[in-house]
Design a protein around this motif. Structure first.
Motif, PDB file in Angstrom:
ATOM      1  N   SER A  16       0.829  -1.210   0.000  1.00 46.01           N
ATOM      2  CA  SER A  16       0.000   0.000   0.000  1.00 46.01           C
ATOM      3  C   SER A  16       0.861   1.257   0.000  1.00 46.01           C
ATOM      4  O   SER A  16       0.571   2.227  -0.706  1.00 46.01           O
ATOM      5  N   ILE A  19       2.478   1.840  -3.475  1.00 48.09           N
ATOM      6  CA  ILE A  19       1.487   2.310  -4.454  1.00 48.09           C
ATOM      7  C   ILE A  19       1.069   3.747  -4.150  1.00 48.09           C
ATOM      8  O   ILE A  19       0.938   4.574  -5.052  1.00 48.09           O
ATOM      9  N   ASN A  20       0.861   4.058  -2.857  1.00 51.10           N
ATOM     10  CA  ASN A  20       0.427   5.402  -2.482  1.00 51.10           C
ATOM     11  C   ASN A  20       1.432   6.466  -2.901  1.00 51.10           C
ATOM     12  O   ASN A  20       1.054   7.534  -3.385  1.00 51.10           O
ATOM     13  N   GLY A  26      -3.424   3.088  -2.610  1.00 52.60           N
ATOM     14  CA  GLY A  26      -2.921   1.941  -1.875  1.00 52.60           C
ATOM     15  C   GLY A  26      -3.786   1.535  -0.697  1.00 52.60           C
ATOM     16  O   GLY A  26      -3.803   0.365  -0.296  1.00 52.60           O
ATOM     17  N   ALA A 236      -2.940   0.647 -10.397  1.00 59.47           N
ATOM     18  CA  ALA A 236      -3.748   0.902  -9.206  1.00 59.47           C
ATOM     19  C   ALA A 236      -5.224   1.021  -9.573  1.00 59.47           C
ATOM     20  O   ALA A 236      -6.098   0.508  -8.867  1.00 59.47           O
TER      21      ALA A 236
END
Length: 247
Positions: A16, A19-20, A26, A236
């Motif tokens: 997460s 991805i964030n 995320g 995502a």
């Protein structure tokens, strides 16, 4: 506490956090994992902020170490976002049960629509100066409200504001995004902690994973640049659509 729960949250936090920082979204992984572990919606929503803070501390540090910082602009945008986050968190703390699941679904549909209309991104030069500062600050009040309300997908809202409205390249946009999210997440966590029982132990495990993912994400964003950021952004969004349609 079963030993596998913190390990699961640590792993979810790493993914997460990466991805964030690279794009956003995320939390669509970490929040459902906590709900799966039995946490009520508002508790999962609030506990997730511990991870977000840890992630963004490491991401801000990672960008700074690579020579990317503009704390004056980041701080003014963060102040606007924090105002929105205060009111958003006070609304989000009441979101639970079926409405929590419905809101997650609406988020994913909205992000999918954004993906089909160009993501709000455009190519700009790293040398370009920020523009539309007043509009950008006003829009960040709204972005902060969403971040305080549920957090999920707020990075996918921040990036178009920073890129399309304010004319920043995606690496600098990510640099500002993580600082802004760090600041308003403290506001959100304080609101949630005052009204629900935050799971601090699980939050710590999640935060350690988020911190590692945030550090890796910052280095990936700087070293691989816009090309990788765009790819992660697309992935995502696809992951959100799959979650919505099949799970």
């Amino acid at each position: 506490m079963e030993f596998w729960k913190p390990l699961l949250l640590f792993a979810a936090g790493v993914v997460s956090g990466w991805i964030n920082v690279m794009a956003g979204g995320g939390s669509i992984i970490s929040v459902p994992v906590m709900v799966f572990l039995g946490l009520p919606g508002p508790v999962a929503n609030g506990t997730n902020r511990i991870g977000i803070i840890a992630q963004n501390v490491m991401a801000v540090w990672g960008f700074f170490r690579k020579g990317f910082s503009d704390f004056k602009l980041s701080a003014s945008l963060a102040a606007c976002a924090s105002l929105g986050a205060f009111f958003g968190a006070n609304a989000g703390v009441r979101l639970e049960g079926a409405w929590f699941e419905r809101t997650l679904a609406m988020i994913m549909i909205g992000v999918l629509i954004i993906s089909m209309t160009g993501f709000g991104q455009k190519r700009v030069s790293p040398e370009d100066k920020p523009k539309n500062l007043l509009l950008g600050h006003l829009l960040f009040v709204g972005a902060g409200f969403w971040g305080g309300f549920i957090q999920i997908g707020v990075g996918l809202i921040q990036l178009p504001i920073l890129n399309r409205v304010m004319g920043l390249d995606l690496v600098r946009a990510n640099m500002h995004k993580v600082f802004i999210a760090l600041v308003f997440s403290f506001v959100s966590l304080a609101v949630f902690a005052a009204q629900v029982e935050i799971e601090w132990e699980l939050g710590l495990a999640l935060g350690l994973g988020y911190a590692l993912g945030g550090w890796l994400g910052a280095h990936s964003a700087v070293s691989r640049g816009e090309g990788l950021i765009r790819k992660v952004f697309y992935l995502a969004l696809v992951a959100m659509a799959v979650k919505l349609l099949f799970f």
